[in-house]
Write an enzyme that holds these catalytic residues in place. Structure first.
Site, short mmCIF file in Angstrom:
data_model
loop_
_atom_site.label_atom_id
_atom_site.label_comp_id
_atom_site.label_asym_id
_atom_site.label_seq_id
_atom_site.Cartn_x
_atom_site.Cartn_y
_atom_site.Cartn_z
N HIS A 251 18.60 52.42 25.11
CA HIS A 251 17.25 52.37 24.56
C HIS A 251 16.24 52.81 25.62
CE1 HIS A 251 18.89 50.35 21.12
NE2 HIS A 251 19.22 49.26 21.80
N ARG A 508 51.84 34.79 46.13
CA ARG A 508 50.60 35.45 46.54
C ARG A 508 49.81 35.86 45.30
NH1 ARG A 508 48.99 40.75 48.69
NH2 ARG A 508 51.02 41.60 48.14
N ASP A 548 49.00 27.82 44.77
CA ASP A 548 49.03 26.37 44.71
C ASP A 548 48.54 25.71 46.00
OD1 ASP A 548 51.20 27.17 46.18
OD2 ASP A 548 52.70 26.26 44.87
#
Length: 753
Positions: A251, A508, A548
Site C-alpha cells: 500500500h 546438539r 537438555d
C-alpha cells in the site's frame, strides 16, 4: 345530609387518588420491565475490505444473539467502488441486512481527495446516525473513513467502541488511530502492549478490553481446510504447489508517496527476477495508489505469466493463500499480524508497519532502496517456516467483545473521563482472562521415556504424561504430538492458558531454528530433525527447543539454586556428563551450538575411551555409564567383594554396587570413585578458570556424592581467586521439564518483537 355528601366526595376522591397511584406504579413497572428487556442497538460501520475482515466476526456474533442485540450495518468508503472490487457484495453474500450505503469517496487518490472524502462523509453521516439512533457505534482501526465516523458519532453523543486502538505502525495511520481512540468511549485492543499504550494515553482502564484480534477467531478455526489446494489453484493455476508461491500486497505511505511508489517498483522488479508464481493484490485507496497501479501496468504485471493481479479475495480464501504461501511480501498489516498465526515468512518493506508487534516470521527491509536488497530478502525468507504466533489473539476475541458489550451501562454519563497517569498492571479486565493460569507445555525427550508436562509460572507441575520413548522417528513424533494434544486439551479443564511449548532433548541443538543437529546414541534416528515446525503447526503455539543440559541450567536460573545468580555453571552427572553455562543472566550457546559440552573436557591424554570417540574425557571417568563399566569389570574379576561380607550382587551390575562396595571398605571401588571425582573436579576447575562463575550447581543422580570431593579438588587445584567458588547440589526433581518450561515462561512473556 350535607355532611354525608361531603364524606361521600372525600371517599370518592380518595379512591380516585389510589387508582391514579396504582396506574402510575403499573406504568413505572412496565417501563422498568421494557427497559430491562430493551436490546442494545449496535451500529457497525465498515469502510473497506480490510476492516470488514475484523468486523465480520463481531457482526456474526451480534446477529447470533437477537434477544440481546439489534444490529445495524452501515457501509461506506471503498466498499462501493468498482476499482476496488465492489466489496459490498461480500457483505450481502454474508447475509447481513445493510441499513445504509454511503458513497463517501472523492476520486483522485491524492492527499486533497482524502480530505474531501472525510468532509463528504461528515456531511452524509448525521442523517444516517439520526435515523438509526444507535446506542453504540463500532469503528475499526486507523482509516480516514473511520475518523469521519468517530467524529460524527462523538459530536452526536453516540457512544463509540474502537477496535485495535493503541497500536503503532509508523505512518500517518498512527495519528488517525490515536485520534479515534481519544474520541472513543470504549476500546477493544489486540495486544498487551496496545493496552498499555491506551492506558498511557490516559484512557480509563475499566473501559479497555484486551480481546485479541477478531479476525483470528475465523482465521484459527478455518485456516486448516482440507480443500486448500483447490483454493490455491483457483487463484494461481493448476501447476502451483503448496509453499511454492508468493503473496504480494503493498500500500502507499501517504506521508511519502513518491518513495513508496519507488519501493513498489523495486519490489515488482525483484519478484520478476525471483521467478516464482505470485498473487499480487491491488493497493488500497490511499493517496498514491493510482501511481502504484500505473507502475504495475507499465511493467506488464497483469499479463506476466508468473503473476495473477486481483482487486479482492474473500477473506476465507485469502487465509488459505497466506497460510500456505512460501512467503508474503509488501507492507500490509496482514503480513505482520495474521500471517504470524501460520508461521508464514513475511518481508515487510519500508516504514509502514515497522512499529507493530510481530512474530519472529517478519523480516523488516526498512530501507528497501535497491532491487538486490529485496531479492536477497526473498532468498532468505522464501520457503521457511516459523513458530505460530498468537501475539494478536487466541481465537476467542468475539466472545470477549460480546461479553464486554453486555456490561455497557447506558445510564452512565456519556462524557469521557481521563485517568492521569497510572499504568494498569493487570493484563486484562476480563475475569476469565485474569483467572486463567499462564502455563507452559514442557517436553523432555529422554533416551528411555518421553515426558510431557503442564507447568505453571511458579514451577509447579500441574499434570504430567509419561510414555516409553519409541525407537523409530515416525513413532516418536506421532506419540509426541499425541501427548501434546492431550495436554493442550486437559489444560482447558485446568483453566490454564498455554503460552507455548518448550522441548528439552539430548544432543546438539540449533535453538534458533528449533532443529536437533546431532543427537546422542540413546535417541536413534534423531539427527537433522525439525521439532519446531510440526509441533507449532499442530498446536498453533510458539515452540522453543534446546539441549537438555542447557535446559537444566535454565531451570536452575528460574526455579533453583541459580535464581538471582548472574553467572553460574550447571553440571549434570547422569548417564553422561552435560550441563549449561549462564553468563550475565543469559545462556551461552556458542557459535556452532556446542558450548557447555562439559562432559567432553579432556582431563587425561591416555584415559578410557569416551562415547565421542576421544580419550580421557570427564564423561569417560565420572558418568554413571563409566562407573557401571568399572563396577562390571571389578565384578568380573571378583574384586567387588568385601572381605568377610557377602554383598549378594545381582545382575545387572550398576554404579550403585560400586558405591555400596566403597562404603563398606572395598579399596578397589574406592580407587575408582576417587579417580572419577578427581576427573570431574579437574574438569570443573578448567571451567572455573575459563568462565569464572560465582557458583557451580551439580545436578543428576550422582550430584550428592560428588559435591564434597569436587569442592576439595577446587581447594587443591584451582587458582586462589577461584578456590572459594561454591559447589551446591540441585534440589529440582525435574530439571529437564522445568528447563523446557522456563524457556516458554521467560521468552514468551518478555519478548518484544
Amino acid at each position: 345530609m350535607q355532611q354525608h355528601l361531603n364524606d361521600w366526595k372525600a371517599q370518592e376522591l380518595y379512591y380516585l387518588r389510589m387508582q391514579r397511584s396504582r396506574d402510575r406504579m403499573e406504568r413505572k413497572n412496565m417501563d422498568e420491565q421494557n427497559e430491562c428487556q430493551r436490546k442494545l442497538r449496535v451500529c457497525v460501520a465498515t469502510c473497506n475490505r480490510a476492516d470488514y475482515s475484523k468486523l465480520a466476526p463481531i457482526m456474526c456474533g451480534i446477529k447470533s444473539h437477537p434477544d440481546e442485540f439489534e444490529l445495524e450495518v452501515v457501509v461506506l468508503g471503498s466498499h462501493l467502488i468498482d476499482d476496488y472490487g465492489s466489496t459490498i457484495r461480500m457483505i450481502e453474500q454474508d447475509d447481513f441486512d445493510i441499513s445504509s450505503k454511503l458513497h463517501t469517496i472523492v476520486r483522485g487518490e491524492d492527499e486533497a481527495a482524502m480530505v474531501e472524502s472525510v468532509g463528504l462523509a461528515l456531511v452524509k453521516l448525521p442523517d444516517v446516525l439520526q435515523r438509526l439512533r444507535p446506542d453504540i457505534l463500532v469503528v475499526h482501526g486507523d482509516r480516514f473513513d473511520a475518523l469521519a465516523l468517530a467524529t460524527a458519532a462523538a459530536l452526536m453523543n453516540i457512544r463509540i467502541l474502537h477496535l485495535e486502538g493503541g497500536e503503532v505502525s509508523g505512518t500517518i495511520d498512527d495519528s488517525i488511530r490515536h485520534a479515534i481512540s481519544k474520541l472513543a468511549h470504549y476500546h477493544a485492543c489486540c495486544t498487551r502492549t496496545a493496552e498499555q499504550h491506551l492506558i498511557a494515553m490516559c484512557e480509563d482502564h475499566s473501559r479497555i478490553l484486551l480481546a485479541g484480534c477478531p479476525s483470528y477467531d475465523k482465521l484459527l478455526s478455518t485456516s486448516r481446510r482440507e480443500d486448500y489446494m483447490d483454493v490455491i489453484k483457483s487463484w494461481l493455476g493448476d501447476n502451483v504447489q503448496d509453499h511454492d508461491y508468493i503473496v504480494a500486497l503493498q500500500h502507499p505511505v501517504t506521508t511519502d508517496i513518491q518513495h513508496s511508489i519507488k519501493i513498489y517498483g523495486l519490489m515488482l522488479d525483484a519478484l520478476i527476477s525471483f521467478n516464482k508464481k505470485t498473487l499480487i493484490l491491488f493497493p488500497n485507496i490511499d493517496a498514491g495508489s493510482k501511481g502504484m497501479v500505473r507502475v504495475m501496468r507499465k511493467k506488464g504485471i497483469e499479463k506476466h505469466p508468473n503473476f495473477r493481479a486481483v482487486k479482492h479475495i474473500p477473506f476465507e480464501q485469502f487465509i488459505q493463500l497466506v497460510c500456505h504461501a512460501g512467503c508474503m511480501i509488501g507492507n500490509s498489516s496482514c503480513g505482520v499480524r495474521e500471517a504470524g498465526a501460520f508461521g508464514t515468512p513475511v518481508i515487510n518493506l519500508g516504514s509502514r508497519q515497522t512499529g507493530r508487534e510481530t512474530g519472529e516470521n517478519v523480516l523488516h527491509v526498512r530501507d528497501a532502496d535497491s532491487q538486490n536488497k529485496i531479492y536477497h530478502a526473498l532468498e532468505l525468507q522464501f520457503g521457511k517456516r516459523y513458530p505460530c504466533s498468537k501475539v494478536y489473539g487466541d481465537g476467542n476475541s468475539v466472545s470477549r467483545i460480546l461479553k464486554f458489550l453486555r456490561t455497557i451501562n447506558l445510564d452512565e454519563p456519556l462524557q469521557k473521563t481521563f485517568c492521569f497517569p497510572p499504568v494498569k498492571e493487570s493484563i486484562s479486565q476480563d475475569i476469565d482472562h485474569i483467572l486463567e493460569t499462564q502455563t507452559a507445555l514442557a517436553v523432555d525427550l529422554g533416551g528411555t521415556n518421553l515426558r510431557v508436562a503442564i507447568v505453571c509460572q511458579k514451577g509447579k507441575i500441574l499434570k504430567k504424561y509419561v510414555q516409553p520413548n519409541p525407537k523409530t522417528f515416525q513413532a516418536r513424533m506421532k506419540l509426541l504430538l499425541k501427548l501434546c494434544a492431550d495436554a493442550t486439551r486437559d489444560a482447558v479443564g485446568l483453566n490454564c492458558r498455554l503460552l507455548g511449548v518448550g522441548v528439552s532433548t539430548g544432543g546438539r541443538v540449533n535453538p534458533q531454528e528449533g532443529v536437533v543437529l546431532h543427537s546422542t546414541k540413546l535417541i536413534q534416528e534423531w539427527s537433522s530433525v525439525d521439532l519446531r515446525t510440526p509441533i507449532s503447526d499442530a498446536l498453533h503455539l510458539p515452540v522453543w527447543v534446546d539441549n537438555d543440559g542447557n535446559c537444566a541450567a535454565l531451570a536452575e536460573k528460574k526455579f533453583g539454586q541459580g535464581k538471582g545468580v548472574e553467572n553460574f555453571v550447571t553440571v549434570i552427572t547422569g548417564t553422561g556428563i552435560g550441563g549449561g553455562i549462564i553468563h550475565q543472566n543469559e545462556l551461552v550457546h556458542g557459535s556452532t551450538f556446542c558450548a557447555a559440552e562439559l562432559g567432553h573436557i579432556v582431563v587425561s591424554l591416555d584415559g578410557p575411551e569416551c562415547s565421542c570417540g576421544s580419550r580421557g574425557c570427564v564423561e569417560a571417568f565420572a558418568s554413571s555409564m563409566a562407573l557401571q563399566r568399572e563396577a562390571k569389570r571389578l565384578h568380573d574379576e571378583e574384586q567387588l567383594k568385601v572381605e568377610g561380607r557377602d554383598l549378594k550382587l545381582a545382575e545387572p551390575i550398576t554404579a550403585l554396587h560400586l558405591f555400596s562396595a566403597a562404603k563398606q571398605g572395598n579399596s578397589k571401588a574406592e580407587a575408582v570413585l576417587n579417580k572419577a571425582s578427581t576427573a570431574l573436579g579437574m574438569g570443573i576447575v578448567n571451567i572455573l578458570h575459563m568462565m569464572n562463575p560465582s557458583m557451580v550447581i551439580l545436578s543428576g543422580i550422582l550430584a550428592s556424592y560428588y559435591q564434597a570431593p569436587v569442592q576439595n579438588i577446587i581447594l587443591e587445584k584451582a587458582l586462589v581467586s577461584a578456590q572459594n567458588i561454591k559447589v551446591v547440589v540441585s534440589h529440582l526433581e525435574e530439571p529437564a521439564l522445568l528447563g523446557a518450561a522456563s524457556m516458554v515462561l521467560d521468552y514468551a512473556t518478555r519478548r518484544i518483537y
